[in-house]
Design an enzyme around this catalytic site. Structure first.
Site, short mmCIF file in Angstrom:
data_model
loop_
_atom_site.label_atom_id
_atom_site.label_comp_id
_atom_site.label_asym_id
_atom_site.label_seq_id
_atom_site.Cartn_x
_atom_site.Cartn_y
_atom_site.Cartn_z
N SER A 327 0.83 -1.20 0.00
CA SER A 327 0.00 0.00 0.00
C SER A 327 0.87 1.26 0.00
O SER A 327 2.10 1.18 0.13
CB SER A 327 -0.93 0.00 1.22
OG SER A 327 -0.17 0.06 2.42
N TYR A 328 0.22 2.41 -0.10
CA TYR A 328 0.94 3.68 -0.14
C TYR A 328 1.78 3.85 1.13
O TYR A 328 1.26 3.75 2.24
CB TYR A 328 -0.06 4.83 -0.26
CG TYR A 328 0.57 6.17 -0.50
CD1 TYR A 328 1.43 6.38 -1.57
CD2 TYR A 328 0.31 7.25 0.35
CE1 TYR A 328 2.01 7.61 -1.80
CE2 TYR A 328 0.88 8.49 0.12
CZ TYR A 328 1.73 8.67 -0.94
OH TYR A 328 2.31 9.89 -1.16
N PRO A 329 3.09 4.07 0.98
CA PRO A 329 3.96 4.05 2.16
C PRO A 329 4.09 5.37 2.91
O PRO A 329 4.82 5.43 3.90
CB PRO A 329 5.32 3.64 1.56
CG PRO A 329 5.29 4.22 0.18
CD PRO A 329 3.86 4.13 -0.28
#
Length: 619
Positions: A327-329
Site C-alpha cells: 500500500s501507499y507508504p
C-alpha cells in the site's frame, strides 16, 4: 469521449492502466522518452471512453527569482524576502509538459492519479495548470486511492472527486517560504563565510528552515555526550546457581556513590551470608505485538532492523507501491479502518513458503490488529497487497518486513509467566525475575524482536540457602549515546520538523553538506562547520535560535491550518516571512559572533570585523 489520465510516475501509469484495461492497454511514445502513454477503452462517466494514461516525474515546477534577483551578487539577500518570484516548469520537465499539452488538446476530461497526500495534490495542481492553459474548459477530476490493486483502482474510478485545493495551497506556502528563507540565508552566509574563511570554505553553505533544526539536534546530543562526567558507583552482586547456569539477584538499593557506604553494607552481608526467601510471586506476562505501521515507524525500524537508511527504505517502499505490491507508504495512520477486509489480506499470504503457515494460524485465531490512535483520514497503515515470494535484494528485505509486520500486528501477543523472587541477606534485599514463555505467537513470524526465557531456581518463602557468591563490584555511569538515524527521525517527529515525506531528505542534506558525518556504528557526529554554524547562531541574541525547532514547528502548524481551510496561504506566508526576516536582519548585525565560533572550530584567529558590522548584500 476522450479522457486523459495522469499519474505521478511512469511505473504508476503502467500499473494503473494495466488494471483498468485488464492487461490490454496499448503503449505508445510521448515527448518524454521516460514517460509513456497507455491507451485503452473503458466505460467511465456513463459512457464508453477512449482513455490515454501518461505520467509526470514528481514536481514539474519550482520557484525562481525574476530578473536581477537571480544573480547572487546583484542584490542584498534581505530583498529576497519580498522581491518578485515566479513558478516555472523546470527545464528537464519540458518534454513531459509538451506531452500533457498535446494530449490535453484532444481530451474532454482530465483525471489526476497522483499520490494522495499534500505533495500529490500539489503535483496534481501543476498538471491542471499546464493542461488547462491549452484547454481551459477541460473537466478535471481526482482519483482517490491508497494502493494499486484492482479493487482499489476500480473503486477510485467509481467515485472520482475534485482536487483538494487547500492541501495544494499548503504545499505552495511551504515551497515559497522554504525558497525565500533558504535562498536569503544561504546567499548571505555563503558569500560572507567564503570571504572570511576563503582557505577553508569554498562550496555553498546552505541554510534550510528544517535542515538547521535537524543539524541542531545532532549538535545538541554531541554536546551532551562531551559534557557528560561519569560518576563512580558501587553495588552488591549476588549470584545463585541454577540448572542451566547462574542467575544474578539485583540489589534493591541498585547502587551507591560512596565506596565506604557500600563496603559497610557488603561487610554486613558477609557476616551472615545465608539468603532467606521472603517473597515469591508469579503473574502473567505479555510481549505486545507491533502496532499497525505508519511511515515514521517504518523509517525508524528500517534503520534499526534492516540496516537501510530512511531515504533508501522509502525509495524501495515507493517502488513496491507503484508495482502494486504494498500500500501507499506515506501515511500518518497506525490503525486500520473497520471497513478494511484484513482477513482477505491475511489469506493472500497463505501460500507464501516462509510465512504461509503463520497466516493460516492468524486466520484460524481471527484477525485482530493491534491498533494505534493516529489517523490522517487519507491512507491506511502500510501493508502488503499481494503475496510475492520471488523478490530479491533490498526489495525482498523491505517487502518481507512490511508483510511480517502486518501479520504480526494482526495476530496475538506473546504470552508467558513472570516469576519474581526476593531474598534477604542479613537485612539487605535482592530481587531476581524469571520468565517462562508459554506462547510465542507473533514472535514466530517477526524475527526483528526477541523474548528470552530466564529460569529461576525453585524457591519457597522461608527457604534458606547459600548463594554461589556475594561480591562488591564497581562501575561508572554512562552518558547518552550519539544519535542514530532512528533517534533523529523520532526527534524530528516529536518537534514537528518536516513531515513523514521529508524527514529522510533533510537528514540527507546535512550529510551531503558535510555538516555531519557518521561514525563506524552509524551514529551522527557533527563536523567543524556544522558545530560552528550552530554555535555561531546560538550565540546571537535571538528569542528563538535558528537551530531550535520552535520556528519551523510553528510553520508546520500554520500549514496544517491552511489544509483545514482555517487560514489563507497568503496570510501564513506573510506572517512567517516577517518573522524570519527579523531574525535574518539580526543575524546580519551580529554575524561577527558566527565568525568567532567558526574560527574556534577551524583552529585559527577570528577574522577582522567588517567596518559596517556585517553586510549582507552585494558581496
Amino acid at each position: 469521449m476522450i479522457v486523459l489520465h495522469v499519474a505521478e510516475k511512469n511505473d504508476a501509469a503502467k500499473t494503473i492502466s494495466s488494471i483498468l484495461s485488464r492487461g490490454s492497454a496499448q503503449r505508445r511514445e510521448g515527448r518524454s522518452r521516460y514517460n509513456k502513454i497507455y491507451s485503452f477503452q473503458l466505460e467511465l462517466f456513463g459512457t464508453t471512453c477512449t482513455n490515454h494514461m501518461t505520467s509526470v516525474a514528481g514536481h514539474m515546477m519550482n520557484y525562481e527569482f525574476v530578473g536581477e534577483y537571480r544573480k547572487w551578487r546583484s542584490c542584498d539577500p534581505v530583498s529576497l524576502f519580498t522581491c518578485p518570484i515566479e513558478k516555472v516548469v523546470m527545464e528537464n520537465m519540458a518534454p513531459i509538459k509538451a506531452t500533457l499539452e498535446t494530449e490535453s488538446r484532444k481530451a474532454h476530461k482530465l483525471v489526476i492519479w497522483t499520490d494522495c497526500d499534500r505533495e500529490g495534490e500539489n503535483i496534481g495542481q501543476e498538471i491542471i495548470s499546464i493542461c488547462t492553459a491549452v484547454k481551459p474548459n477541460l473537466d478535471v477530476y481526482r482519483a482517490r486511492f491508497s494502493e494499486m490493486t484492482q479493487q482499489s483502482v476500480f473503486r477510485a474510478c467509481a467515485s472520482f472527486v475534485r482536487l483538494d485545493f487547500n492541501l495544494s495551497e499548503a504545499v505552495e506556502a511551504r515551497q515559497e517560504l522554504d525558497f525565500r528563507i533558504g535562498c536569503a540565508f544561504t546567499r548571505f552566509q555563503t558569500l560572507h563565510l567564503q570571504r572570511k574563511f576563503a582557505d577553508v570554505i569554498s562550496s555553498v553553505v546552505s541554510y534550510g528552515a528544517c535542515q538547521f533544526p535537524t543539524l541542531g539536534f545532532v549538535v545538541e546530543r554531541y554536546k551532551e555526550v562531551q559534557q557528560f562526567v561519569p560518576e563512580d558507583f558501587w553495588r552488591i552482586k549476588v549470584t545463585v546457581r541454577v540448572d542451566n547456569g547462574d542467575t544474578e539477584f539485583l540489589w534493591n538499593r541498585n547502587r551507591v556513590f560512596s565506596q565506604q557506604a557500600c563496603l559497610i553494607l557488603y561487610s554486613i552481608c558477609l557476616e551472615k551470608p545465608t539468603a532467606r526467601v521472603i517473597n515469591v510471586s508469579s503473574r502473567p506476562k505479555s510481549k505486545w505485538r507491533p502496532l499497525a505501521l505508519d511511515t515514521v515507524q517504518f523509517e525508524k525500524l528500517a534503520s534499526r532492523k534492516l540496516g537501510l537508511n530512511a531515504q533508501r527504505a522509502m525509495q524501495i517502499a515507493e517502488s513496491l507501491y507503484t508495482k502494486g505490491i504494498i500500500s501507499y507508504p506515506r501515511t500518518e495512520t497506525n490503525k486500520f479502518p473497520s471497513s478494511m477486509n484484513l482477513g482477505e489480506l491475511v489469506s493472500k499470504q497463505g501460500n507464501h513458503p516462509d510465512w504461509g503457515g503463520f497466516a493460516a494460524r492468524v486466520t484460524e485465531w481471527g484477525v485482530n490488529p493491534r491498533q494505534g490512535n493516529k489517523s490522517d483520514e487519507a491512507h491506511p497503515p502500510i501493508h502488503p497487497t499481494k503475496c510475492v515470494p520471488n523478490l530479491s535484494g533490498d526489495d525482498k528485505k523491505v517487502y518481507d518486513f512490511v508483510t511480517r509486520h502486518f501479520l504480526a500486528c494482526c495476530s496475538r501477543d506473546a504470552r508467558g509467566t513472570e516469576t519474581t523472587a526476593e531474598i534477604d541477606i542479613n537485612g539487605e534485599r535482592f530481587t531476581a525475575k524469571g520468565l517462562v514463555i508459554l506462547e510465542r505467537n507473533y514472535l514466530d513470524v517477526y524475527p526483528y524482536e526477541g523474548w528470552n526465557a530466564k529460569l529461576l531456581p525453585q524457591m519457597e518463602v522461608g527457604q534458606e540457602f547459600q548463594p554461589k557468591s556475594i561480591e562488591m563490584v564497581d562501575g561508572q555511569t554512562t552518558g547518552p549515546p550519539l544519535l542514530t538515524e532512528a533517534d533523529l527521525i523520532g526527534l524530528m517527529e516529536r518537534h514537528g520538523i518536516g513531515t513523514d515525506a521529508t524527514h529522510a531528505e533533510h537528514i540527507e542534506t546535512i550529510k551531503t553538506r558535510n555538516y555531519v558525518g557518521l561514525t563506524s556504528d552509524k551514529r551522527f557526529l557533527p563536523g567543524q562547520l556544522g558545530m560552528g554554524l550552530v554555535d555561531g547562531y546560538d550565540a546571537m541574541s535571538f528569542d528563538i535560535g535558528l537551530s531550535k525547532p520552535d520556528m519551523r514547528a510553528q510553520t508546520e502548524r500554520e500549514l496544517t491550518l491552511i489544509t483545514q481551510g482555517q487560514k489563507r496561504r497568503e496570510e501564513v506566508v506573510n506572517e512567517m516571512l516577517l518573522r524570519y526576516k527579523e531574525v535574518f536582519m539580526k543575524a546580519v548585525r551580529e554575524v561577527t559572533r558566527l565568525d568567532r565560533k567558526l574560527a574556534e572550530y577551524f583552529g585559527r584567529r577570528p577574522p577582522p570585523d567588517d567596518p559596517s558590522g556585517g553586510g549582507a548584500g552585494g558581496e
